[in-house]
Design an enzyme around this catalytic site. Sequence first.
Site, PDB file in Angstrom:
ATOM      1  CB  SER A 189      -0.978  -0.049   1.181  1.00 40.57           C
ATOM      2  OG  SER A 189      -2.022   0.883   1.031  1.00 40.57           O
ATOM      3  CD  GLU A 316      -5.573  -4.135  -3.564  1.00 43.97           C
ATOM      4  OE1 GLU A 316      -5.551  -3.872  -2.350  1.00 43.97           O
ATOM      5  OE2 GLU A 316      -4.577  -4.519  -4.205  1.00 43.97           O
ATOM      6  CG  HIS A 412      -5.744  -2.705   0.822  1.00 41.56           C
ATOM      7  ND1 HIS A 412      -4.909  -2.490  -0.239  1.00 41.56           N
ATOM      8  CD2 HIS A 412      -5.321  -1.860   1.805  1.00 41.56           C
ATOM      9  CE1 HIS A 412      -4.033  -1.560   0.071  1.00 41.56           C
ATOM     10  NE2 HIS A 412      -4.250  -1.158   1.309  1.00 41.56           N
TER      11      HIS A 412
END
Length: 504
Positions: A189, A316, A412
Amino acid sequence: MGDTSWAGPDFRTASGRVRGRRAADGTVAVLGVPYAAAPFGPNRFRPPRPAAGWSAWRDCTGFGPIAPQSAQLPGSPVWRPGDEDILTVNVWVRKQPDDGPLPVLFWIHGGAYTFGSSAQPDFDGTALARAGLVVVSCNYRVGFEGFGHVPGFPGNRGLLDQAAALRWVRENIAAFGGDPGNVTVAGHSAGAGSAACLMAMGRARGLFRRAITHSVPHAFSTAEVAAAITSRIAAAAGVAPTGDGLLSASPQELVTASDKVAGECADDPVTAVQAYDPVIFQPVVDGDVLPVDPLRALAAGASRDVDLLVCHALEEYWFLHEVGGVREVTSEPELVDFAQALRLPARLVPGYRALMPGAPVLDRYLALFGDATFGEYSSRLAEYHARAGGRAYLSRFARRRLTPGGEARPWHTADIPFAFGNLDADGAAFLIGGTPDEQDRALSRRMLRAWADFAARGDPGWPTVTADATTVKVWAVPDDHMADDGTSGVRALWRGVPFDPLRR
């Protein structure tokens, strides 16, 4: 237990001697080693400066303090006003006599450039060290201290911190058995975005040989947008938006003001995307520290000598919706408004409807948002790098599982406990959707091995992306498989869509 031939967890660095603690299976963890001076007082808002040395043995058996932030993450330390010596690294290593210098994996944590730390339990480097790596992680300035615009001071201070930590690795990692000429930068990320930025930064040139980027965000800012955010934060803190004014505000006051502004951006965004995902800090393409956004830098061949391994999760944004990080969109008109706000081609909305027949609007919105922010951007990084002459590999995390609470999605952050081998870490059950089973553990071993092999010799075990073909490794249970993005309906929808990270 473990390797008893190693006398102890003591090492000599350029700044002084450090003593860590024994971990599992002969692994030693050396935690909280300063790589730069505390970035406060006369050093505040400035580039990282060298740490002072020490003469006696320094106890490095616990993580150092984390950067100013308001987040309280499971199993992780919290920031307390007065914590200042935040620029530290951690090292995990297992002694392997006669094996020669070991490859190094340097981990950058994520957290929307606003929160997080290297002390999160799922980032423990023990399992990767057992696989034959020297693992290093670092804390760096986040939020306003790291990425806020301050007139008269450099921007992107968090990226400068990371580059300083990499210089510490180059100068000191041999003392831990690591090879300073074989360093792989890895992140997830915001950490992956940071790694991509480091590939584009002249200040980081030559400090690493490879990069692993999981879920690289399409999140960069202009100097003008960063200045507008600073004006709002300064007003919320009751200070002038000048260097002196911002220096007069304490880190706690700026954390509080930043949280307030982030909350307000959902109703009155500075950029269109903040109405849906109100993240206010991100790297600034300033022509100096970050001369150009990573996508353009890689397309121009800026880091063609750096091997690149890219991964993103299939769904995600379901995670960000689950934790309340994004605005809900539940009607067709709202979905059209969302696409227009992000300046996405109108054909994407009916295109996703056709790809996901019968799916609720919310699911189509999350799929479109996830691909716009993570999936397509990550995939293009690998493709552009390959077309410019670099070696690139692409993978997707698609592991699903039915659980008593429903379906565990490939969302995610779910991939990170698998790659680190930390499925039982505090907080991992939420990320992966419950208690891991044997299929999960087998997947974790495969992903960890891919990281270790890539860091060691630049080959995770599947074909590279080429100028003509995008071959993708799909991580799944019970078995992985290979895919061809040339036949992907999602990638076909995005083909030809211009991707200017600064237009939003």
